[in-house]
Design a protein around this motif. Structure first.
Motif, PDB file in Angstrom:
ATOM      1  N   PRO A  18       8.078   8.451  10.884  1.00 63.99           N
ATOM      2  CA  PRO A  18       8.720   7.140  10.980  1.00 63.99           C
ATOM      3  C   PRO A  18       7.756   5.957  10.895  1.00 63.99           C
ATOM      4  CG  PRO A  18       9.638   8.631  12.627  1.00 63.99           C
ATOM      5  CD  PRO A  18       8.525   9.369  11.954  1.00 63.99           C
ATOM      6  N   ALA A  19       6.545   6.123  11.442  1.00 68.31           N
ATOM      7  CA  ALA A  19       5.633   4.977  11.480  1.00 68.31           C
ATOM      8  C   ALA A  19       5.231   4.509  10.092  1.00 68.31           C
ATOM      9  CB  ALA A  19       4.388   5.338  12.270  1.00 68.31           C
ATOM     10  N   GLN A  20       5.425   5.348   9.069  1.00 67.42           N
ATOM     11  CA  GLN A  20       4.983   4.979   7.725  1.00 67.42           C
ATOM     12  C   GLN A  20       6.069   4.308   6.892  1.00 67.42           C
ATOM     13  OE1 GLN A  20       1.742   4.851   8.153  1.00 67.42           O
ATOM     14  NE2 GLN A  20       1.701   5.197   5.955  1.00 67.42           N
ATOM     15  N   VAL A  21       7.324   4.362   7.363  1.00 64.76           N
ATOM     16  CA  VAL A  21       8.439   3.934   6.507  1.00 64.76           C
ATOM     17  C   VAL A  21       8.256   2.505   5.995  1.00 64.76           C
ATOM     18  CG1 VAL A  21      10.924   3.428   6.470  1.00 64.76           C
ATOM     19  CG2 VAL A  21      10.094   5.539   7.523  1.00 64.76           C
ATOM     20  N   LEU A  22       7.883   1.587   6.875  1.00 62.39           N
ATOM     21  CA  LEU A  22       7.827   0.182   6.435  1.00 62.39           C
ATOM     22  C   LEU A  22       6.675  -0.065   5.463  1.00 62.39           C
ATOM     23  CD1 LEU A  22       8.848  -1.606   9.739  1.00 62.39           C
ATOM     24  CD2 LEU A  22      10.248  -1.066   7.745  1.00 62.39           C
ATOM     25  N   ALA A  23       5.566   0.615   5.689  1.00 61.84           N
ATOM     26  CA  ALA A  23       4.428   0.442   4.772  1.00 61.84           C
ATOM     27  C   ALA A  23       4.791   0.984   3.382  1.00 61.84           C
ATOM     28  CB  ALA A  23       3.202   1.155   5.319  1.00 61.84           C
ATOM     29  N   ILE A  24       5.525   2.105   3.353  1.00 64.01           N
ATOM     30  CA  ILE A  24       5.927   2.656   2.057  1.00 64.01           C
ATOM     31  C   ILE A  24       6.974   1.740   1.413  1.00 64.01           C
ATOM     32  CG2 ILE A  24       7.039   4.641   0.900  1.00 64.01           C
ATOM     33  CD1 ILE A  24       4.208   5.278   1.934  1.00 64.01           C
ATOM     34  N   LYS A  25       7.849   1.191   2.249  1.00 67.21           N
ATOM     35  CA  LYS A  25       8.863   0.274   1.696  1.00 67.21           C
ATOM     36  C   LYS A  25       8.176  -0.922   1.029  1.00 67.21           C
ATOM     37  CE  LYS A  25      12.800  -0.481   4.013  1.00 67.21           C
ATOM     38  NZ  LYS A  25      13.741  -1.113   4.980  1.00 67.21           N
ATOM     39  N   GLU A  26       7.126  -1.416   1.664  1.00 68.02           N
ATOM     40  CA  GLU A  26       6.395  -2.548   1.094  1.00 68.02           C
ATOM     41  C   GLU A  26       5.875  -2.200  -0.308  1.00 68.02           C
ATOM     42  OE1 GLU A  26       2.610  -3.528   2.840  1.00 68.02           O
ATOM     43  OE2 GLU A  26       3.099  -5.659   2.808  1.00 68.02           O
ATOM     44  N   GLN A  27       5.372  -0.972  -0.457  1.00 69.10           N
ATOM     45  CA  GLN A  27       4.890  -0.535  -1.773  1.00 69.10           C
ATOM     46  C   GLN A  27       6.039  -0.488  -2.780  1.00 69.10           C
ATOM     47  OE1 GLN A  27       1.737   0.099  -2.758  1.00 69.10           O
ATOM     48  NE2 GLN A  27       1.231  -0.666  -0.729  1.00 69.10           N
ATOM     49  N   MET A  30       1.899  13.382   1.692  1.00 67.17           N
ATOM     50  CA  MET A  30       1.690  12.506   0.537  1.00 67.17           C
ATOM     51  C   MET A  30       2.795  11.443   0.445  1.00 67.17           C
ATOM     52  SD  MET A  30       0.618  14.227  -3.020  1.00 67.17           S
ATOM     53  CE  MET A  30       0.077  13.227  -4.392  1.00 67.17           C
ATOM     54  N   ALA A  31       3.985  11.793   0.935  1.00 65.42           N
ATOM     55  CA  ALA A  31       5.104  10.843   0.868  1.00 65.42           C
ATOM     56  C   ALA A  31       4.860   9.631   1.758  1.00 65.42           C
ATOM     57  CB  ALA A  31       6.398  11.540   1.290  1.00 65.42           C
ATOM     58  N   GLY A  32       4.009   9.783   2.772  1.00 68.93           N
ATOM     59  CA  GLY A  32       3.743   8.668   3.677  1.00 68.93           C
ATOM     60  C   GLY A  32       2.406   8.003   3.412  1.00 68.93           C
ATOM     61  N   ASP A  33       1.784   8.377   2.305  1.00 66.60           N
ATOM     62  CA  ASP A  33       0.477   7.822   1.960  1.00 66.60           C
ATOM     63  C   ASP A  33       0.687   6.668   0.977  1.00 66.60           C
ATOM     64  OD1 ASP A  33      -2.026   7.253   0.990  1.00 66.60           O
ATOM     65  OD2 ASP A  33      -2.624   9.353   0.755  1.00 66.60           O
ATOM     66  N   THR A  34       0.397   5.442   1.409  1.00 70.94           N
ATOM     67  CA  THR A  34       0.686   4.280   0.554  1.00 70.94           C
ATOM     68  C   THR A  34      -0.072   4.340  -0.775  1.00 70.94           C
ATOM     69  OG1 THR A  34      -0.992   3.097   1.792  1.00 70.94           O
ATOM     70  CG2 THR A  34       1.300   2.663   2.396  1.00 70.94           C
ATOM     71  N   ALA A  35      -1.207   5.041  -0.786  1.00 72.41           N
ATOM     72  CA  ALA A  35      -1.982   5.117  -2.029  1.00 72.41           C
ATOM     73  C   ALA A  35      -1.292   6.019  -3.051  1.00 72.41           C
ATOM     74  CB  ALA A  35      -3.381   5.635  -1.738  1.00 72.41           C
TER      75      ALA A  35
END
Ligand code: PEP
Ligand code: MG
Length: 597
Positions: free
Chosen positions: A554-563, A532-537
């Motif tokens: 790691p692949a999710q870090v930037l997308a989450i940062k954007e949120q 859930m921590a890597g889910d942008t929704a």
């Protein structure tokens, strides 16, 4: 939020139609997307042979041919083993040739090399099935042996049988090594976490499997490979043929087999668009993750092996929030010793260069077991898993704790205990830790005396009795994958109940929100390290619940940062509170959409 497989209604008719269709016909299968992106490539059928043996009847006229097929496989494996023994370099450890000799002996045992022929003739069953029957009998006999070393040799029997099965498949429709890994899409019935970790050494374009839930450990590793993947397709392994052109849409969970030119062009365009989005996100790498109203957010990573750290650093992560250390134990016949573990932990600690490295102690059991070990009783997810397994194997646990403590001298190491439910599990862990520290003190081995110990909140009992944990532990990490599994009573590896896996279930949201609220109030650091921590929704919802520390692949870090960068805490908090107040799923979804708008 996680997407679920489409309903299976009518699938049997679909399967028959596809089987009857000529090779090259186009069709689509639906499963659960576990890893975003689009892959376009060629099917490479992979078999985890042992699991996929079906029984079928052999026509009387074909029995001798079936026996010949079996005998050819035995001869092939004998040649393979002899070849390996002959090619062994002089520097190879002595055990290697001993093992090969043992495997040759097992192969030549009448149980495996002759009795299956009798069964093929008398029962008119296929060779693979006849062999499996003999293997089961042999394994049963090994299980009754008192001597633990000899008992474990049943694994060698299994390995020899697997070689035979693969050889037999090779005599029929063998999966060839793909011409190019980069364009190969792996199609398998099932892949264990151990299989998946082996695939890390390859560069396949995508993965699809028939079974598996979206938060199964296999899916999590697939996600960490950052290639499109789908699980729960049910019939892909039967329907797809080697070398067929495939499109894997890992976001929507759609597999298109033999697409026509128009569909192909459409997906090529979508894929280019996604690539452009990914490139844009890279610009955020060096920015601090701070909300619009100035709250700093810690974005850490989950890793399985030391080599994943490179990616973590590339993503600009602020630490390792979860090192799933049990992956060091998979795909091998022995256990990693203290020094080997120490080197792995030290490497990560040093590479993270003063940033926190949270090493989770062994979470073995359920879908991850060391070679040959029991999966943890009749109901593995509820069995001897994680801390329960470690407390039952104190020597193994102590070896790991010594390795972690020694590594703590080289960086900012923290210890995280999985699957806690009882205060006495923490007390026992502390007692073993104290004893381990004492042995290091006696030898004058340095370690971080201030090392902090945290616990995973992933069993509802723990989330509902937080005081017990907060009083004893330095930090908490919410494992939403298991918390959801145990709250909703659905096996996360079982795709037949995957549609019931619901991170937005009010019970789940209450447990998460309360844990964050109470930990914040008590000033005990709390993170979420489940998927859930890597889910942008879910980012804005978790921020609204008060979460300030996330750990994801790691692949999710930037997308989450954007949120994070587009969120104002004061705006999301009231909506998150309203979501908590409703138990109507539609209203909950509508509010979540509003939150993410
Ligand atoms: C979890 O359960 O959410 C978690 C992070 O641990 P794992 O997925 O390894 O069980
Ligand atoms: Mg867990």
């Amino acid at each position: 939020m996680t997407r679920l497989p489409k309903a299976e209604a009518g699938n049997e008719a679909l399967v028959s139609a596809i089987v009857a269709a000529p090779a090259g016909a186009s069709f689509t299968l639906h499963g659960a997307g576990v890893s975003g992106g689009i892959a376009i490539g060629y099917a490479h059928l992979v078999s985890t042979a042992r699991l996929e043996v079906a029984r079928y009847e052999i026509a009387a006229a074909d029995v001798e041919e079936e026996v010949r097929r079996f005998n050819n496989a035995v001869a092939e494996v004998r040649g393979e083993l002899a070849g390996l023994a002959a090619a062994m370099p002089p520097s190879a450890p002595a055990e290697m040739s001993a093992f090969l000799n043992l495997h040759l002996m097992i192969l030549d045992d009448a149980h495996l090399s002759q009795l299956p022929c009798t069964a093929i003739r008398t029962r008119r069953c296929n060779a693979e099935w006849a062999l499996m029957q003999q293997m089961d009998l042999l394994v049963q006999q090994f299980d009754e042996i008192q001597d633990p070393y000899l008992r474990e040799r049943k694994q060698d029997v299994v390995q020899v049988v697997e070689r035979l099965l693969k050889a037999m498949m090779g005599t029929g429709h063998a999966p060839k090594t793909p011409a190019s890994e980069e364009t190969a899409i792996v199609v398998a019935h099932d892949l264990s976490p151990a299989d998946m970790i082996l695939f890390k050494q390859h560069h396949f374009a995508g993965f699809v499997t028939d079974v598996g839930g979206v938060t199964s450990h296999s899916a999590i590793v697939a996600r960490s490979l950052t290639i499109p993947a789908i699980v729960g397709l049910h019939h892909a392994r039967d329907l797809v043929r080697e070398g067929e052109l495939l499109i894997v849409d890992g976001r929507e969970g759609v597999l298109i087999v033999n697409p026509d030119r128009r569909v192909l062009a459409e997906y090529e365009m979508r894929s280019r668009r996604m690539e452009a989005e990914r490139r844009k996100l890279k610009r955020l790498r060096s920015m601090r993750a701070t909300t619009l109203d100035g709250a700093p957010i810690d974005l850490q990573v989950n890793i399985e092996l030391p080599q994943d750290v490179e990616e973590a650093r590339d993503a600009g992560a602020t630490g390792v929030g979860l090192f799933r250390s049990e992956y060091l134990f998979l795909n091998r016949d022995d256990l990693p010793g203290e020094d080997e573990q120490f080197e792995a932990y030290r490497k990560v600690a040093q590479m993270m260069d003063g940033l926190p490295v949270t090493i989770r102690t062994l979470d073995l059991g359920a879908d991850k077991s060391v070679n040959g070990a029991d999966r943890g009783g009749p109901n593995p997810a509820l069995g001897l898993r994680a801390i329960r397994f470690c407390l039952a194997e104190p020597q193994m646990f102590m070896t790991q704790l010594r390795a972690i403590l020694r590594a703590s001298h080289y960086g900012r190491v923290r210890v995280l205990i999985p699957m806690l439910a009882h205060a006495h599990e923490i007390e026992q862990t502390f007692a073993i830790l104290a004893h381990t520290k004492a042995t290091l003190d006696q030898l004058g081995v340095p370690y971080d005396r201030e090392i902090t110990i945290g616990g995973m909140i992933e069993i509802p009992a723990a989330a509902l009795s937080l005081g017990v944990f907060m009083r004893r532990l330095d930090f908490l990490s919410i494992g939403t994958n298991d918390l959801i599994q145990y709250t909703l009573a659905i096996d996360r590896t079982d795709d037949t109940v995957a549609h019931l896996y619901d991170p937005l279930h009010p019970a789940v949201l209450h447990l998460i929100a309360n844990t964050i609220r109470k930990a914040n109030k008590a000033k005990v650091p709390v993170a979420v390290c489940g998927e859930m921590a890597g889910d942008t929704a879910a980012t804005r919802l978790l921020l609204g619940f008060g979460l300030r520390q996330f750990s994801m692949h790691p692949a999710q870090v930037l997308a989450i940062k954007e949120q994070v960068l587009r969120t104002r805490i004061t705006e999301v908090e009231p909506v998150a509170r309203r979501i908590l107040r409703t138990d109507d799923p539609d209203r909950c979804l509508a509010l979540l959409q509003k939150l993410n708008a």
